[in-house]
Design a protein around this motif. Sequence first.
Motif, PDB file in Angstrom:
ATOM      1  N   PRO A 103      22.640  24.963  53.632  1.00 36.09           N
ATOM      2  CA  PRO A 103      21.643  24.201  54.395  1.00 36.09           C
ATOM      3  C   PRO A 103      21.744  24.470  55.889  1.00 36.09           C
ATOM      4  CG  PRO A 103      23.399  22.762  53.612  1.00 36.09           C
ATOM      5  CD  PRO A 103      23.596  24.082  52.942  1.00 36.09           C
ATOM      6  N   ASP A 104      20.617  24.696  56.521  1.00 39.96           N
ATOM      7  CA  ASP A 104      20.562  25.003  57.942  1.00 39.96           C
ATOM      8  C   ASP A 104      19.488  24.131  58.588  1.00 39.96           C
ATOM      9  OD1 ASP A 104      20.123  26.126  60.514  1.00 39.96           O
ATOM     10  OD2 ASP A 104      20.842  28.064  59.819  1.00 39.96           O
ATOM     11  N   GLY A 105      19.881  23.314  59.553  1.00 41.69           N
ATOM     12  CA  GLY A 105      18.942  22.430  60.213  1.00 41.69           C
ATOM     13  C   GLY A 105      17.808  23.154  60.898  1.00 41.69           C
ATOM     14  N   TRP A 106      18.069  24.350  61.400  1.00 41.01           N
ATOM     15  CA  TRP A 106      17.018  25.118  62.074  1.00 41.01           C
ATOM     16  C   TRP A 106      15.924  25.501  61.082  1.00 41.01           C
ATOM     17  CZ3 TRP A 106      17.185  30.959  63.271  1.00 41.01           C
ATOM     18  CH2 TRP A 106      16.082  31.313  64.062  1.00 41.01           C
ATOM     19  N   GLU A 107      16.329  25.994  59.904  1.00 44.68           N
ATOM     20  CA  GLU A 107      15.335  26.352  58.889  1.00 44.68           C
ATOM     21  C   GLU A 107      14.574  25.111  58.421  1.00 44.68           C
ATOM     22  OE1 GLU A 107      14.568  29.340  58.133  1.00 44.68           O
ATOM     23  OE2 GLU A 107      16.185  30.314  59.239  1.00 44.68           O
ATOM     24  N   PHE A 108      15.288  24.016  58.226  1.00 43.55           N
ATOM     25  CA  PHE A 108      14.621  22.786  57.814  1.00 43.55           C
ATOM     26  C   PHE A 108      13.649  22.311  58.891  1.00 43.55           C
ATOM     27  CE2 PHE A 108      18.305  21.327  54.820  1.00 43.55           C
ATOM     28  CZ  PHE A 108      17.949  22.337  53.942  1.00 43.55           C
ATOM     29  N   ARG A 109      14.058  22.415  60.155  1.00 44.95           N
ATOM     30  CA  ARG A 109      13.169  22.025  61.250  1.00 44.95           C
ATOM     31  C   ARG A 109      11.874  22.823  61.220  1.00 44.95           C
ATOM     32  NH1 ARG A 109      13.684  23.648  66.633  1.00 44.95           N
ATOM     33  NH2 ARG A 109      13.882  25.757  65.781  1.00 44.95           N
ATOM     34  N   ASN A 110      11.992  24.110  61.010  1.00 43.72           N
ATOM     35  CA  ASN A 110      10.805  24.959  61.021  1.00 43.72           C
ATOM     36  C   ASN A 110       9.843  24.640  59.877  1.00 43.72           C
ATOM     37  OD1 ASN A 110      11.667  26.266  63.298  1.00 43.72           O
ATOM     38  ND2 ASN A 110      12.407  28.097  62.243  1.00 43.72           N
ATOM     39  N   VAL A 111      10.387  24.404  58.688  1.00 41.20           N
ATOM     40  CA  VAL A 111       9.497  24.117  57.556  1.00 41.20           C
ATOM     41  C   VAL A 111       8.860  22.741  57.713  1.00 41.20           C
ATOM     42  CG1 VAL A 111      11.243  23.132  56.001  1.00 41.20           C
ATOM     43  CG2 VAL A 111       9.272  24.308  55.044  1.00 41.20           C
ATOM     44  N   LEU A 112       9.596  21.769  58.228  1.00 43.71           N
ATOM     45  CA  LEU A 112       9.017  20.448  58.482  1.00 43.71           C
ATOM     46  C   LEU A 112       7.917  20.534  59.530  1.00 43.71           C
ATOM     47  CD1 LEU A 112      12.234  18.227  58.528  1.00 43.71           C
ATOM     48  CD2 LEU A 112      10.380  18.128  56.847  1.00 43.71           C
ATOM     49  N   LEU A 113       8.167  21.274  60.591  1.00 41.07           N
ATOM     50  CA  LEU A 113       7.179  21.412  61.648  1.00 41.07           C
ATOM     51  C   LEU A 113       5.918  22.100  61.138  1.00 41.07           C
ATOM     52  CD1 LEU A 113       6.675  20.896  64.656  1.00 41.07           C
ATOM     53  CD2 LEU A 113       7.705  23.124  65.135  1.00 41.07           C
ATOM     54  N   ALA A 114       6.079  23.102  60.297  1.00 38.27           N
ATOM     55  CA  ALA A 114       4.916  23.805  59.745  1.00 38.27           C
ATOM     56  C   ALA A 114       4.051  22.865  58.911  1.00 38.27           C
ATOM     57  CB  ALA A 114       5.386  24.990  58.894  1.00 38.27           C
ATOM     58  N   HIS A 115       4.665  22.019  58.096  1.00 38.25           N
ATOM     59  CA  HIS A 115       3.892  21.089  57.276  1.00 38.25           C
ATOM     60  C   HIS A 115       3.264  19.993  58.120  1.00 38.25           C
ATOM     61  CE1 HIS A 115       4.617  22.607  53.220  1.00 38.25           C
ATOM     62  NE2 HIS A 115       5.860  22.868  53.586  1.00 38.25           N
ATOM     63  N   LEU A 116       3.961  19.508  59.128  1.00 41.05           N
ATOM     64  CA  LEU A 116       3.376  18.497  60.009  1.00 41.05           C
ATOM     65  C   LEU A 116       2.138  19.042  60.713  1.00 41.05           C
ATOM     66  CD1 LEU A 116       6.588  16.927  61.599  1.00 41.05           C
ATOM     67  CD2 LEU A 116       4.940  15.759  60.125  1.00 41.05           C
TER      68      LEU A 116
END
Length: 236
Positions: A85-98
């Motif tokens: 798990p990587d917070g940076w990757e999670f941040r990017n996917v969350l931002l894309a969906h938002l």
Amino acid sequence: MSFGFAPPPQVSPPPSADSAARLGRMLEPAEWASAGIPLLRNPREIVTGLHDRHRPVPSTAIVAVLDTHERVTASASFTELTAAPDGWEFRNVLLAHLRRVIPHDLRLRAPVRTAVLLYCRAGEPLWTETDGAWMWGLRDACTLHGLRCGAYITLTPDRWQVLGEGRGGRRPRSSSVNKPVTESRRTGAGPPEKRRTTAPAEAPHTAANLPVARGRPVPRRTGGGAPEAHRHTAAR
């Protein structure tokens, strides 16, 4: 007489730079508790609504935006499988969906809407490294989209739990027999997109006393937050 040499002790190799950076993109329980995360007035209603709308299975994440009356105005669900798990990757996917389901609020002097994250996974409803990475990602995604960072909720086979609030319940809970809903919606706006929802939350209190999984080492934080977010290019 014979002489021998004792075998050298086993020394674990030092963590790589990538691994150290990944561990730094997690929020520990104490950091999350001190971040001023707004408490939900009615978490059961929000969890039940998101569960009924998206019917998540393990590894499904649901990001939702709440208005000032704690109503879901937009949401998106997606499956995220990762061994590290990587917070940076999670941040990017969350931002894309938002960005797909709701306009940003970066022009406002202060955030008025709140984003919450519900993550369906196996295991116990205690803090894990994956949870820490999702927390880091949610906080940074909210900063980059002009939202207030809200609650992080886990949905496990035993129960749902708002990490940091100490509130949870037996229903709904994770189920491998659900069929995830692939439709996304935005309340009061155009045609449905691909798996989204929203709801707001005001913050009269802050989260505290986040449980930690027994026997799991808590990663040392080497960096994170909004400054880290601006050192990388967010997914667009």
